[in-house]
Design an enzyme around this catalytic site. Sequence first.
Site, PDB file in Angstrom:
ATOM      1  N   LYS A  55      64.486  -8.555 -29.823  1.00 25.74           N
ATOM      2  CA  LYS A  55      63.308  -7.748 -30.177  1.00 25.74           C
ATOM      3  C   LYS A  55      63.130  -6.741 -29.052  1.00 25.74           C
ATOM      4  O   LYS A  55      62.603  -7.058 -27.990  1.00 25.74           O
ATOM      5  CB  LYS A  55      62.041  -8.607 -30.324  1.00 25.74           C
ATOM      6  CG  LYS A  55      60.918  -7.782 -30.980  1.00 25.74           C
ATOM      7  CD  LYS A  55      59.544  -8.176 -30.561  1.00 25.74           C
ATOM      8  CE  LYS A  55      59.116  -7.649 -29.230  1.00 25.74           C
ATOM      9  NZ  LYS A  55      58.974  -6.170 -29.128  1.00 25.74           N
ATOM     10  N   SER A  83      55.526  -7.882 -18.554  1.00 28.26           N
ATOM     11  CA  SER A  83      54.440  -8.023 -17.574  1.00 28.26           C
ATOM     12  C   SER A  83      54.108  -9.499 -17.352  1.00 28.26           C
ATOM     13  O   SER A  83      54.436 -10.358 -18.181  1.00 28.26           O
ATOM     14  CB  SER A  83      53.209  -7.274 -18.078  1.00 28.26           C
ATOM     15  OG  SER A  83      52.850  -7.792 -19.350  1.00 28.26           O
ATOM     16  N   CYS A  89      60.624  -2.714 -12.109  1.00 25.72           N
ATOM     17  CA  CYS A  89      60.036  -3.955 -11.575  1.00 25.72           C
ATOM     18  C   CYS A  89      60.438  -4.164 -10.130  1.00 25.72           C
ATOM     19  O   CYS A  89      59.877  -5.004  -9.445  1.00 25.72           O
ATOM     20  CB  CYS A  89      60.458  -5.146 -12.410  1.00 25.72           C
ATOM     21  SG  CYS A  89      62.199  -5.500 -12.254  1.00 25.72           S
TER      22      CYS A  89
HETATM   23  P1  NAD Z   1      54.854  -5.897 -21.770  1.00 27.44           P
HETATM   24  O1  NAD Z   1      54.612  -7.244 -21.216  1.00 27.44           O
HETATM   25  O2  NAD Z   1      53.699  -5.095 -22.244  1.00 27.44           O
HETATM   26  O3  NAD Z   1      55.852  -5.994 -23.031  1.00 27.44           O
HETATM   27  C1  NAD Z   1      57.053  -6.709 -22.957  1.00 27.44           C
HETATM   28  C2  NAD Z   1      57.353  -7.277 -24.337  1.00 27.44           C
HETATM   29  O4  NAD Z   1      56.296  -8.176 -24.699  1.00 27.44           O
HETATM   30  C3  NAD Z   1      57.453  -6.231 -25.431  1.00 27.44           C
HETATM   31  O5  NAD Z   1      58.596  -6.485 -26.201  1.00 27.44           O
HETATM   32  C4  NAD Z   1      56.170  -6.406 -26.227  1.00 27.44           C
HETATM   33  O6  NAD Z   1      56.358  -6.215 -27.608  1.00 27.44           O
HETATM   34  C5  NAD Z   1      55.778  -7.852 -25.973  1.00 27.44           C
HETATM   35  N1  NAD Z   1      54.317  -8.029 -25.953  1.00 27.44           N
HETATM   36  C6  NAD Z   1      53.400  -7.149 -25.487  1.00 27.44           C
HETATM   37  N2  NAD Z   1      52.157  -7.661 -25.628  1.00 27.44           N
HETATM   38  C7  NAD Z   1      52.297  -8.877 -26.184  1.00 27.44           C
HETATM   39  C8  NAD Z   1      51.368  -9.908 -26.545  1.00 27.44           C
HETATM   40  N3  NAD Z   1      50.054  -9.753 -26.383  1.00 27.44           N
HETATM   41  N4  NAD Z   1      51.854 -11.047 -27.078  1.00 27.44           N
HETATM   42  C9  NAD Z   1      53.185 -11.211 -27.247  1.00 27.44           C
HETATM   43  N5  NAD Z   1      54.100 -10.278 -26.921  1.00 27.44           N
HETATM   44  C10 NAD Z   1      53.669  -9.126 -26.378  1.00 27.44           C
HETATM   45  O7  NAD Z   1      55.716  -5.094 -20.678  1.00 27.44           O
HETATM   46  P2  NAD Z   1      56.128  -3.565 -20.702  1.00 27.44           P
HETATM   47  O8  NAD Z   1      54.916  -2.736 -20.440  1.00 27.44           O
HETATM   48  O9  NAD Z   1      56.961  -3.263 -21.875  1.00 27.44           O
HETATM   49  O10 NAD Z   1      57.095  -3.497 -19.425  1.00 27.44           O
HETATM   50  C11 NAD Z   1      56.645  -3.315 -18.124  1.00 27.44           C
HETATM   51  C12 NAD Z   1      56.487  -4.635 -17.402  1.00 27.44           C
HETATM   52  O11 NAD Z   1      57.734  -5.332 -17.377  1.00 27.44           O
HETATM   53  C13 NAD Z   1      56.097  -4.462 -15.940  1.00 27.44           C
HETATM   54  O12 NAD Z   1      55.105  -5.415 -15.634  1.00 27.44           O
HETATM   55  C14 NAD Z   1      57.376  -4.738 -15.184  1.00 27.44           C
HETATM   56  O13 NAD Z   1      57.203  -5.212 -13.867  1.00 27.44           O
HETATM   57  C15 NAD Z   1      57.984  -5.792 -16.051  1.00 27.44           C
HETATM   58  N6  NAD Z   1      59.419  -5.905 -15.812  1.00 27.44           N
HETATM   59  C16 NAD Z   1      59.848  -6.990 -15.112  1.00 27.44           C
HETATM   60  C17 NAD Z   1      61.189  -7.125 -14.812  1.00 27.44           C
HETATM   61  C18 NAD Z   1      61.676  -8.302 -14.035  1.00 27.44           C
HETATM   62  O14 NAD Z   1      62.882  -8.510 -13.947  1.00 27.44           O
HETATM   63  N7  NAD Z   1      60.814  -9.101 -13.450  1.00 27.44           N
HETATM   64  C19 NAD Z   1      62.102  -6.152 -15.251  1.00 27.44           C
HETATM   65  C20 NAD Z   1      61.625  -5.052 -15.987  1.00 27.44           C
HETATM   66  C21 NAD Z   1      60.266  -4.943 -16.258  1.00 27.44           C
END
Ligand code: NAD
Length: 507
Positions: free
Chosen positions: A181, A234, A289
Site C-alpha cells: 500500500k 510517523s 527521516c
Molecule cells: P504517515 O504516518 O502520515 O503515513 C504513513 C502511512 O500510514 C501511509 O501509507 C498512510 O496511508 C498511513 N496512515 C496515515 N494515517 C493513518 C491512520 N490514521 N491510520 C492508519 N494508517 C494511516 O507518514 P508520512 O507523512 O507519509 O511520512 C512521513 C513520516 O515518515 C515522518 O514522520 C518520517 O520521519 C517517517 N519516516 C520514517 C522512516 C524511518 O525509517 N524511520 C523513513 C521514512 C519516513
Amino acid sequence: MVATKTSTGTVCKLLVGGEWIDSSASEYQSVYNPSSGEVIARTPLGGKADLDKACEAAYKAFLEWKEVPIVERARVMFRFKALMEAHYDEIAACVTREHGKTISEAKASVQRAIEVVEFACGIPSLMMGESMENIARNVDCETIRHPIGVCAGIAPFNFPAMVPLWMYPIAITCGNSFILKPSERVPLTSMIIADLLKEAGLPNGVFNIVHGGKDCVDAILDHPTIKAVSFVGSTTIAKYIYTRGTANGKRVQAAGGAKNHIIIMPDADMEQTVQALQASAFGCAGERCMAGSLAIPVGEAAEAMIPHLVQSAAKMTVGPTDGSANFDMGPLVSAEHLAKVRGLIEKGEKEGAQVALDGRTTEAAKGKGFFLGPTIFDHAKPDMTIVKEEIFGPVLSVVRVGDLDEALAVGRDCPFGNGAVIYTNSGRNAREFKRHFNAGMIGINVGVPAPMAWFPFTGWNNSFFGDLHIQGSEGIQFYTQQKMTMTRWFEPKTSKTFQDPIWKAKN
Ligand code: NAD
C-alpha cells in the site's frame, strides 16, 4: 494500464493477480505535482473489499512461489535490477513529479532502491540455515528458513521508490508474496516499478498493490491472510500499526518519525561541517527521516559555524524541480504539509527562538507550488516545540551547549532515536558519543548515516516499534521463519567408524 482516465482525472488502478483493475472505492485523494500545485492523478481510498481480492491472489500465488527454487527466485531479482537500471531516469522523473525532490535527489533515492535489489540477489547465500552433526549421540540437528506467507507493506510519502523497495525485494526473494500500500500522496512510482517486476518474470499475484488511507491500513492489520506487516511512517501511526497488528497475531516492524541531533565539537573541520550540515538539514527539503534537524554546537563551535551556515544556506536556490532549471531545493509534498511546517516555524518564533534565516520569504513561495526555503532557528532551548517535535521540512534548530556531556543530555531527553551525528577530529569525543548517544544509527563526520541495504535500519525508542528492523540480515529474519529438525540415526549393525588409513597401516 495502471490508471483510468476519467472526466475528473486519472485514477490509479490496483494490481491484483497480475492485472490492473479498478478499485471499488468511492472516495479519492488528489496526487499533486508539488512544483506546480497541479493535480496529476487521484488515488482511490479503498478498503476491505479491494484488500480481500489482493489477499486471495497473493495467497494463491504464495503457494506456488514458495516451491520455486530459491536460485530461480533470485534470478527474477537479477533481471529486475537490470530493468530498474534501464528505467532509472523514468523512475527518478516520476519520483520528482509526484514528490518534488530535485532530480539528483530522486536519482540517488532510486540508486538506494536498486541496492536493496542487489542485496536480494544474494539471498540464496544469506537464507541458509545452520546444522550440527551428533548434537547428541547419533542425533543431528538443522534449521531451515521458510517463508511466512502473505506479507504487506505500508509506505510513507517521502521516498516513493526507495522505502517500498526496502521491503518487497527481500520479502519476495525469501519466498513470500507481497501486498504494497503506497502512500496515497505518491502512488505513481510504485506502479511503474510494478510493471518492471512483471517484465522481470515475477509470476502473477506474487506482488500486488492496493491503494488507500486509514480504512485500507486497518483492513491490512485485521486480515487473517496477512502474516507480516512492514510499516514506515510517523511515530503515532507506527505505534498504532504495531499495537493493532501484533494484537492480531502478526509480525510487525514499524519504523517511525525522528529528530536527528548533530553535535559539532570545536575541533571539527568547520568548512566541511557546514557543507555537510546544510546538505543533511535541507536535502530533500528536510523530508527525510534521517535529516539533521537539530544542530548542537559545543562551546566556540557555535560562533565558528553558525554565521557561515546561515550565509551558505541563504544562497541555496529554491524552485520547481520538474523543469529544466537546476534548483538546489524543491517544494514540500503538499499544501497541507507546508501549512503544518509553517505552523511549527511560527510556534518556534512565539516560544522565543531567534530566526536566523527565514525560508518563508523565498521567491518561489509566490508561485502555486508548495515552497519553503531553508530556515534556521538559533538559540533554541531543549524545551521548545521545534526542538522536541519532528518538523519534517527544511528547518534546522540550533541549541548551543557548553560541553559534550550537555550535548549528550539533550539527546537523552529526546523520545526519538533514529540517527545522531558528531563532527569532531577527536577519537575520544567520537567514542564517547558513539557509546552514549541514545539513538540507533550513528554518524561520525557523516551527515546522514542512513545504512545501505546490507545493514538494518536500526532506529531506537519511538523511532521503531518491533524486534527485527527493516533491511539487511534482520530483514531476512523478519520475512522468514525457522524450522528446526532433529534426526536420530539408529546405530548401524556393522561398525562404519572412520579409521585414519595412515594410523591403520602403522598398527
Ligand atoms: P504517515 O504516518 O502520515 O503515513 C504513513 C502511512 O500510514 C501511509 O501509507 C498512510 O496511508 C498511513 N496512515 C496515515 N494515517 C493513518 C491512520 N490514521 N491510520 C492508519 N494508517 C494511516 O507518514 P508520512 O507523512 O507519509 O511520512 C512521513 C513520516 O515518515 C515522518 O514522520 C518520517 O520521519 C517517517 N519516516 C520514517 C522512516 C524511518 O525509517 N524511520 C523513513 C521514512 C519516513
